[in-house]
Design a protein around this motif. Structure first.
Motif, PDB file in Angstrom:
ATOM      1  N   GLN A  38      57.876   7.049  27.358  1.00 34.45           N
ATOM      2  CA  GLN A  38      56.770   6.343  26.722  1.00 34.45           C
ATOM      3  C   GLN A  38      55.513   6.579  27.548  1.00 34.45           C
ATOM      4  N   GLU A  43      53.989   5.396  21.408  1.00 33.56           N
ATOM      5  CA  GLU A  43      55.312   4.858  21.145  1.00 33.56           C
ATOM      6  C   GLU A  43      56.354   5.616  21.971  1.00 33.56           C
ATOM      7  N   GLU A  45      59.499   7.786  22.677  1.00 32.87           N
ATOM      8  CA  GLU A  45      60.064   8.910  21.943  1.00 32.87           C
ATOM      9  C   GLU A  45      61.280   9.454  22.684  1.00 32.87           C
ATOM     10  N   ALA A  60      64.113  17.165  21.884  1.00 35.71           N
ATOM     11  CA  ALA A  60      62.881  17.101  21.108  1.00 35.71           C
ATOM     12  C   ALA A  60      62.165  18.440  21.239  1.00 35.71           C
TER      13      ALA A  60
END
Length: 121
Positions: A38, A43, A45, A60
């Protein structure tokens, strides 16, 4: 299970860090583990996740080709090797455990305190 993340710090752009997530108080090897981050004003992730056996991992897009998640169940530890760090990687990094599918983000229900990573020259 209780989790503790460590290994954060200040690193220059292009540098590397290895974060550790150590578990206690439960059967660590039965949980999938995820690394999340964060950044200020953003936000939380997901960064990378690994199955209980270590046989399945996922990343990711921002972490692919730069970060590697591994685990050593004998040491109750999951690692996040971060290379080629960028200023946008600056964030508090958290590890979390799940007994659900590792890609079911809402299933991560055991969290530890985070460790701060700052990428700056």
């Amino acid at each position: 299970v209780q989790l503790q993340a460590s290994g954060g710090g200040l690193v220059q752009p292009g540098g590397s860090l290895r974060l550790s997530c150590t578990g206690s108080g439960g059967t660590f090897s039965s949980y999938g583990i995820g690394w999340f981050r964060q950044a200020p004003g953003k936000e939380r992730e997901v960064v990378a996740v690994i199955s209980w056996s270590g046989g399945t991992t996922d990343y990711a897009d921002a972490a692919k080709l730069r970060f590697t998640i591994t685990r050593d169940n004998a040491k109750n530890t999951v690692y996040l090797q971060m290379n080629k760090l960028k200023p946008e990687d600056t964030a508090v990094y958290y590890c979390a455990a799940t007994s659900f599918s590792i890609n079911y983000i809402q299933g991560y229900n055991y969290w530890g305190p985070g460790t701060l990573v700052t990428v700056s020259s």
